[in-house]
Design a protein around this motif. Sequence first.
Motif, mmCIF file in Angstrom:
data_model
loop_
_atom_site.group_PDB
_atom_site.id
_atom_site.type_symbol
_atom_site.label_atom_id
_atom_site.label_comp_id
_atom_site.label_asym_id
_atom_site.label_seq_id
_atom_site.Cartn_x
_atom_site.Cartn_y
_atom_site.Cartn_z
ATOM 1 N N TYR A 1 0.875 -1.177 0.000
ATOM 2 C CA TYR A 1 0.000 0.000 0.000
ATOM 3 C C TYR A 1 0.913 1.228 0.000
ATOM 4 O O TYR A 1 1.628 1.483 0.976
ATOM 5 C CB TYR A 1 -0.901 -0.018 1.236
ATOM 6 N N LEU A 2 0.889 1.987 -1.098
ATOM 7 C CA LEU A 2 1.895 3.023 -1.317
ATOM 8 C C LEU A 2 1.261 4.394 -1.499
ATOM 9 O O LEU A 2 1.472 5.083 -2.498
ATOM 10 C CB LEU A 2 2.750 2.664 -2.534
ATOM 11 N N LEU A 3 0.494 4.815 -0.505
ATOM 12 C CA LEU A 3 -0.124 6.135 -0.525
ATOM 13 C C LEU A 3 0.198 6.869 0.774
ATOM 14 O O LEU A 3 0.317 6.259 1.843
ATOM 15 C CB LEU A 3 -1.645 6.018 -0.677
ATOM 16 N N GLY A 4 0.318 8.193 0.676
ATOM 17 C CA GLY A 4 0.506 9.027 1.858
ATOM 18 C C GLY A 4 1.733 8.638 2.661
ATOM 19 O O GLY A 4 2.767 8.236 2.122
ATOM 20 N N ASN A 5 1.627 8.752 3.987
ATOM 21 C CA ASN A 5 2.749 8.422 4.858
ATOM 22 C C ASN A 5 3.134 6.949 4.766
ATOM 23 O O ASN A 5 4.272 6.577 5.076
ATOM 24 C CB ASN A 5 2.407 8.766 6.313
ATOM 25 N N GLU A 6 2.181 6.114 4.344
ATOM 26 C CA GLU A 6 2.452 4.682 4.282
ATOM 27 C C GLU A 6 3.292 4.311 3.061
ATOM 28 O O GLU A 6 3.667 3.144 2.907
ATOM 29 C CB GLU A 6 1.133 3.910 4.326
ATOM 30 N N ARG A 7 3.569 5.288 2.234
ATOM 31 C CA ARG A 7 4.474 5.077 1.094
ATOM 32 C C ARG A 7 5.932 5.205 1.533
ATOM 33 O O ARG A 7 6.849 4.761 0.835
ATOM 34 C CB ARG A 7 4.160 6.114 0.013
#
Length: 605
Positions: free
Chosen positions: A497-503
């Motif tokens: 999961y590569l969106l926002g801070n989780e990228r």
Amino acid sequence: MRDSQFTFSDLVAGYVTAHDRERSLIDLRTSDGRELRVTLTETTSAEFLRNLGDPYLDASAHVNDLVEPGRYLYAYGISYPGGDRVFVAKRLLFLGRGVGDYHFEQPGWWSQQLRELARFYRRAQFGGKTPVDYADYRTVLRLGGDKADHHVQETDTISRLVYGMASAYMLTGDEDFLGVAERGTEYLRDHVRFVDRDEDVVYWYHGIDIRGGSESKLFTSEFGDDYDAIPMYEQIYALVGPTQTYRVTGDPRISDDIEGTLRLFRKFFHDPERGGYFSHIDPILLNPDHESLGVNRSRKNWNSVGDHAPAYLFNLFLATGDKRHADMLEETFDLIVEHFPEEGSPFVQERFHADWSPDRTWRWQQDAAVVGHNLKIAWNLMRMNAIRPKASYAELAEKLGRTMPDVGSDQWRGGWYDVVERTLREGSDSHRFVWHDRKAWWQQEQAILAYLVLAGNTGDADFTRHAREAASFYNAFFLDHDEGGVYFNVLADGTPYLLGNERLKGSHSMSMYHASELCFLATVYGRLLLHSEPLTLWFRPRPDGFSDRVLRVAPDALPPGRVRLDWVEVDDRPYEDFDPVAMTVNLPDATGDVVVRAHLSPVED
């Protein structure tokens, strides 16, 4: 095709119960006993599990030979609806060469992974500079390790990086990693440490604002949950890296800093009447009951009470053998056993008012359970039980170990969830997700260590199985073979999961700590307790290191009598002045640092 709109891709993890070569069918049984028939096609690909730094290894031409009853594997494919559900596998992932073979149980797996993690973070933060310069350090790293424009060097993320580098040195003996750890410890001491001589305490700034080429220290936290306060967990994690470095070098300055911070905890965070530690104090009066703290006023939580133990306190006790540190650990776990469990709930309580009554209205958590905190409590209770055995420690640890899979894990796909509602809704047989069904890297760490430590202490086959299943999912889906490091989150089916801070690979929430702690302790428990393999650790004590001139080389709080120190080398020469049972080395007189190799072996029954 009308039904095509209802197809969906999915992952299943299971044990092979049957294989029909002629019809290209596999029957799988999931961890919780559900059965599924998987169809293979001419385009189904297969591969073997690989570690960081390893090349892709294709297994597509050998599927029929590899699919054996009893083997645990992953099948990713398309599920078609209808009365007779059809699951068509497009990709198979084999975890080892044969039934019961798991590549991550090879002796060098976790130490290699830690070496690769250390190389990734060293390269991302400092490039090829030798010695490294922590003025270059940035809290936020993008997916590939590139630095963002974030302008705060956070104390805790530097400390977590230092922990990882010191741990990497202990497992590999690579001097470069220790150099990065020592330079980071010096940077923390020089830039974010405050010695309050009036109060005789040490505390740590939240970080450094480095905008415009100048340096401005940030006393209070800038993180949303803790804004404008001094949170206990930030002070705790400021110690994680220096303490691990202290285990290696015995630097007396680090010891002084740790003891000064412990005095801070006792003087300003500790509750002398009801026990435990408050989660926040205000920055002016250093008072946990000040109205400026808002919802954090007079609160206690898992982080403020229990996180001392895994972050630094066990490692401090391992380095010193000091009764005071064991007493603090015992107080911590006595409080956890007394206040955290709730009758009738599979989950512990995590947030409290000053009088230990549960706080179920705090901001985002409300009455939710963080799955990883329950697992973290389990493995740390077992560590404590090895130091000062109590039936209550082992009972709660084993209870959590047995109840958590049904309420916190994905027994269809594998892996462990994040935050779930503590209370079942009417008519529901599962605990709903608070936000999502994604799986975070640090929650997987807690699961792997919980079941490795439980299995190593008890020999229970179910705990061993859960440890293997958790380690399988983490190694299969969290290792970034393209860019390096590990992913923050994956979707339920293991897709990054590569969106926002989780990228990001570096952030307020992610540095190097959890991934390296996993590698270090998985090596210790896997090799010494579960697979009866020896382990060598490296240390480099200073000539003024360790006031009693005793190097304690026990790798963790292990069950007494299970491991012994077989041999020692000092500066590549055999050395005989050591205690094999106590796992201590009487250090020689020296004018400079010495390199100590300690070879540990499991004790045969």
